[in-house]
Scaffold this active site. Sequence first.
Site, mmCIF file in Angstrom:
data_model
loop_
_atom_site.group_PDB
_atom_site.id
_atom_site.type_symbol
_atom_site.label_atom_id
_atom_site.label_comp_id
_atom_site.label_asym_id
_atom_site.label_seq_id
_atom_site.Cartn_x
_atom_site.Cartn_y
_atom_site.Cartn_z
ATOM 1 N N GLU A 112 0.754 -1.145 -0.062
ATOM 2 C CA GLU A 112 0.128 -0.146 0.037
ATOM 3 C C GLU A 112 0.868 1.125 0.012
ATOM 4 O O GLU A 112 2.022 1.151 0.318
ATOM 5 C CB GLU A 112 -0.580 -0.113 1.240
ATOM 6 C CG GLU A 112 -1.963 -0.990 1.294
ATOM 7 C CD GLU A 112 -2.538 -1.110 2.812
ATOM 8 O OE1 GLU A 112 -2.593 -0.390 3.558
ATOM 9 O OE2 GLU A 112 -2.955 -2.332 3.032
ATOM 10 N N LYS A 114 2.308 4.443 1.529
ATOM 11 C CA LYS A 114 2.544 5.064 2.752
ATOM 12 C C LYS A 114 2.248 6.532 2.996
ATOM 13 O O LYS A 114 2.991 7.359 2.463
ATOM 14 C CB LYS A 114 3.697 4.708 3.393
ATOM 15 C CG LYS A 114 3.957 5.257 4.815
ATOM 16 C CD LYS A 114 5.248 4.600 5.382
ATOM 17 C CE LYS A 114 5.217 5.034 6.978
ATOM 18 N NZ LYS A 114 5.761 6.355 7.091
ATOM 19 N N ASP A 116 1.655 10.244 3.911
ATOM 20 C CA ASP A 116 2.293 11.198 4.690
ATOM 21 C C ASP A 116 1.597 11.952 5.619
ATOM 22 O O ASP A 116 1.217 13.119 5.261
ATOM 23 C CB ASP A 116 3.472 12.077 4.060
ATOM 24 C CG ASP A 116 4.612 12.416 4.975
ATOM 25 O OD1 ASP A 116 4.551 12.226 6.071
ATOM 26 O OD2 ASP A 116 5.435 13.338 4.543
ATOM 27 N N TYR A 222 -6.841 2.017 6.772
ATOM 28 C CA TYR A 222 -6.115 1.275 6.005
ATOM 29 C C TYR A 222 -6.021 -0.170 6.981
ATOM 30 O O TYR A 222 -5.443 -1.222 6.394
ATOM 31 C CB TYR A 222 -4.589 1.567 5.986
ATOM 32 C CG TYR A 222 -3.820 2.256 7.144
ATOM 33 C CD1 TYR A 222 -3.477 1.530 8.106
ATOM 34 C CD2 TYR A 222 -3.497 3.556 7.124
ATOM 35 C CE1 TYR A 222 -2.833 1.971 9.213
ATOM 36 C CE2 TYR A 222 -3.040 4.252 8.128
ATOM 37 C CZ TYR A 222 -2.371 3.222 9.037
ATOM 38 O OH TYR A 222 -2.141 3.699 10.304
ATOM 39 N N LYS A 310 10.899 2.729 2.995
ATOM 40 C CA LYS A 310 11.104 4.393 2.916
ATOM 41 C C LYS A 310 11.812 4.757 1.488
ATOM 42 O O LYS A 310 12.925 4.243 1.083
ATOM 43 C CB LYS A 310 11.949 4.779 4.092
ATOM 44 C CG LYS A 310 11.432 4.840 5.590
ATOM 45 C CD LYS A 310 10.428 5.748 5.633
ATOM 46 C CE LYS A 310 9.663 5.825 6.888
ATOM 47 N NZ LYS A 310 10.338 6.287 7.945
ATOM 48 N N CYS A 404 30.351 37.857 18.719
ATOM 49 C CA CYS A 404 28.995 37.404 18.406
ATOM 50 C C CYS A 404 28.377 38.611 17.665
ATOM 51 O O CYS A 404 28.168 39.579 18.100
ATOM 52 C CB CYS A 404 28.338 37.170 19.841
ATOM 53 S SG CYS A 404 26.407 36.940 19.891
ATOM 54 N N CYS A 407 25.597 40.430 20.320
ATOM 55 C CA CYS A 407 26.025 41.434 21.012
ATOM 56 C C CYS A 407 27.584 41.592 21.363
ATOM 57 O O CYS A 407 27.981 42.421 22.229
ATOM 58 C CB CYS A 407 25.665 40.383 22.311
ATOM 59 S SG CYS A 407 27.196 39.089 22.934
ATOM 60 N N CYS A 422 29.202 32.097 22.280
ATOM 61 C CA CYS A 422 29.355 33.309 22.622
ATOM 62 C C CYS A 422 29.279 33.597 24.167
ATOM 63 O O CYS A 422 28.658 32.970 24.963
ATOM 64 C CB CYS A 422 27.839 34.143 22.240
ATOM 65 S SG CYS A 422 27.678 35.897 23.253
ATOM 66 N N CYS A 427 23.915 38.448 26.343
ATOM 67 C CA CYS A 427 23.444 38.424 24.819
ATOM 68 C C CYS A 427 22.109 38.501 24.783
ATOM 69 O O CYS A 427 21.499 37.448 25.059
ATOM 70 C CB CYS A 427 24.254 37.074 24.379
ATOM 71 S SG CYS A 427 23.879 36.998 22.386
HETATM 72 S S1 IVH Z 1 -0.118 0.241 8.698
HETATM 73 C C1 IVH Z 1 0.773 -2.041 12.984
HETATM 74 N N1 IVH Z 1 -0.633 1.380 6.373
HETATM 75 O O1 IVH Z 1 2.876 4.855 8.517
HETATM 76 C C2 IVH Z 1 1.151 -0.849 12.231
HETATM 77 N N2 IVH Z 1 0.508 2.473 8.160
HETATM 78 O O2 IVH Z 1 4.509 3.261 11.212
HETATM 79 C C3 IVH Z 1 0.182 -0.397 11.017
HETATM 80 N N3 IVH Z 1 0.858 4.810 7.375
HETATM 81 O O3 IVH Z 1 2.220 6.539 11.325
HETATM 82 C C4 IVH Z 1 0.565 0.498 10.242
HETATM 83 N N4 IVH Z 1 0.009 4.766 5.238
HETATM 84 O O4 IVH Z 1 0.117 6.058 10.242
HETATM 85 C C5 IVH Z 1 0.154 1.420 7.600
HETATM 86 N N5 IVH Z 1 -1.325 2.114 4.332
HETATM 87 C C6 IVH Z 1 -0.590 2.298 5.403
HETATM 88 C C7 IVH Z 1 -0.095 3.575 5.994
HETATM 89 C C8 IVH Z 1 0.392 3.618 7.200
HETATM 90 C C9 IVH Z 1 0.563 5.626 6.479
HETATM 91 C C10 IVH Z 1 1.577 5.456 8.668
HETATM 92 C C11 IVH Z 1 1.105 5.007 9.807
HETATM 93 C C12 IVH Z 1 2.194 5.262 10.913
HETATM 94 C C13 IVH Z 1 3.323 4.770 9.961
HETATM 95 C C14 IVH Z 1 3.849 3.342 9.970
#
Ligand code: IVH
Length: 663
Positions: A112, A114, A116, A222, A310, A404, A407, A422, A427
Site C-alpha cells: 500500500e 504510505k 504522509d 488502512y 522508505k 557574537c 552582542c 558566545c 547576549c
Molecule cells: S499500517 C501496525 N498502512 O505509517 C502498524 N500505516 O508506522 C500498522 N501509514 O504513522 C501501520 N499509510 O499511520 C499502515 N497504508 C498504511 C499507511 C500507514 C501511512 C503510517 C501510519 C504510521 C506509519 C507506520
Amino acid sequence: MYLEDAAKRVEELRRELEEHNYRYYVLDKPSISDAQYDRLMRELQDLEGKFPELQSPHSPTQRVGGSPVREFGTVRHTVQLLSLGNAFGPDDLRDFDRRVREAAGEVEYVVELKIDGLTVALTYIDGVLSTAATRGDGVTGEDISQNLKTVYSVPLKLKTPLRRLEVRGEAYMPKDSFEKLNLEREENGEATFANPRNAAAGSLRQLDPKVTASRNLKVFAYNIIYQEGAEVDSQLASLDFLKEQGFLVNDQFRLCKNIDEVIEACLDWGEKRNSLPYEIDGMVVKVNSLAAQEELGATAKSPRWAIAYKFPAQQEETVIEDIIVRVGRTGVLTPTAVLKPVRVAGSTVSRATLHNIDMIREKDIRIGDHVLIQKAGDVIPEVVEVLAEKRTGLEKEFHMPAVCPECQAEVIRYDNEAAHRCTGIACPAKQREGIIHFVSRDAMNIEGLGPAVVGQLLDAGLIHNAADLYSLKFDDLVKLERMGKKSAENLLAAIEQSKERGLAPLIFALGIRHVGARAGKLLASNFKAMDALSKAGREDLLEISEVGPAVAESIATFFRQEQTDEFLDKLAAAGVVMVEENRQKSESLAGKTIVVTGTLHKYGRKEIEEVIEAHGGKPSGSVSKKTSFVLAGENAGSKLDKARALGVEIITEEEFLGMVGGE
Ligand code: IVH
C-alpha cells in the site's frame, strides 16, 4: 408537524445525506447537485432546530463542527499502536521476506501507499462513531472526536451496525488544499505550514472544531485493528470491507505473489510518487493472510508481518547565497546556509543547517557554491555535497566570527567541543532563546507566546528577561502589531495561569544546562522548594542517585550567580509558585467516586481528574453501582447509558462547579 412525523423525516434525511456524502467523498461519484444537497441539509437542520429532542451526535449536521473545547481529553487505546520497522532498499525487503517465510511459510503480500499524514484511531460501537484519537505515545492518545466528525470521509455511521469496530487510518491534507491554505495564510499575515503533514497536524489539533471543518482534511482507512461481527480473513478483504462500510480506502494497493513483485511495486511508486494529489513517504508491505499475521505476531515495538519501505531522500540543486550565524539559548553559534529557495519533498526550503565549522571545512562549502541539498521527512534540510565543477572562482570561504553577531562579545571554542560559543552574559540572542524556552509547553506553558511575539516584546523594550513577562499590562500588549484585544486578554490570562504551573516545570523553565523536564521533576520531588534547591551544594545534589557530577556542577553554578537570585526574587514577587504545592483544596467530594464522560467545557480530561482529587474525590473510569455520580459533558456515550440503567445519579458540568465552589 408532529414529533412522530418529524422523527421519520429526520431519519430519512440523515440516511439520504449520508449516502450522498459517501457517493461524493468516497466513491467520487455524486448523483445530485450541490444545491440539491444543500436543500436537504437545510431541511434537516430546520427539523433538528424545531425538535431538539431529535438531535444526535451522529447526524450529518454535526459535520460543521460543534463548540470549542478547552483541552483534549485522553483516550487509552484498547490495542497499542505499534510502529513499523523500516526498509531502505531491496535488500532490506528481501531480509524481511526471509524472516516472514521462516516463521509462516509462503505468503502473499499487499503493498500500500504510505500516506504522509497522521495516524488516527477510530472506534465504532453499535455501528456509530464513538471516539477518534490521535496516536499519542501509542498507549494513550488525544481525543479528537469532535474534530474528526467534521471530516467527511470518516463515516459517522457504518452501513452495518457492528458491535464493535476499531479502524486505523491516516489523516492527511491533499496537496492542492495545502497550497490554498498557505496562500490564504500568507495574505492574512499568518505563519505558513512547512508541508501538508504539518498542516494536517495543525488542523487536527484545533480546540475549535470549526477550524478543522474549514481545512479539507481526508482520512484513508488502512487497517482493522479489532472487530466483532465482520468476516474478513485477509488484508485485502479488510480493505474491501472498510470501503463497503463507508470509509475512504486508497485504491492504489497491489496484491503481490512474492517479494520480487513487492520490490517492483516499491521502486515503481518511488518514480511516480510526485504524480499523486497527496504526499506519500514510502510504501507499506503487509502479509495478506490474517492467520499468517497472527502467527508472526509482533516484537515490543512493531509487528513482524509488516514493514515500511522508505523512499530515498529527495535531493535538489540550489545555490548558497549566504552563510549566517544563529545564536542559541546556550550561546552556541550555528552557521546556517541561506539558500536560493527550492522545492524539495513537498515544501520550499530556504535554509539549511551547516552544524559547525568542522562540517563546513570537511565538505568545503563556500558562499556562492552550487550544492545538492536533501530533505528526509521531518529532518532539517542539509547540504549533501558541493557541485565543485560549477565553481566560477568567485565563491567565498566562510569564517566563524570572532565576536557574537548579536552582542559583540567574544566568541570562544572550548578544546573538546565542535561548537563556538558566545561568552556574553547579556547576549540578546541567548536571552531571547531563553525566554522562548521559559514559555514553551513543557516549561511554563504560556500559550499564545510564540517566538514572534517574544521578539516583538523584546524589540519594544517591554521585557528584558522572562521574569518581566509577569509585569506586562494590557495596554502594552495591544500596542503590538497583529495583537488584537482578544489575543492580548488571552495572553495575559495564560501568563497569570502559568504562576500556578508548579515547581518541576519551573525548574525546567530556568534553562539550567543539563536539566531537562525529567530532571526538573526529580529535583522538585527531592527538594520541594526552589529555596532549598538553590541552597543545595554539589554534594547534596550528588546524593540523588540519578544526578551525575556534570549536572550537579551545572546546577550549583547556576544558583551561585547573582543574576539568578535577582531573577528568582522577581518571580517570587510576582506570585509565581515556587514550592511543591499540596494540591488539596477542600473535602467537598470526600468519599465520592466520580466517573466523567463526554466533553467538558471548562476542563480537559486530566484536569478534571486533578480537580476531583483536589477536593477529596476519587475519579474512576467505569460506571458501577458503587459510582457516586456520573459527570456528563457534551456527546456523552455509553457510560451515560450505563449510569441511567443502574440508576446512578447524573450531574451536569454546572452542577459539578457548584459542588467545588466554582473552581
Ligand atoms: S499500517 C501496525 N498502512 O505509517 C502498524 N500505516 O508506522 C500498522 N501509514 O504513522 C501501520 N499509510 O499511520 C499502515 N497504508 C498504511 C499507511 C500507514 C501511512 C503510517 C501510519 C504510521 C506509519 C507506520
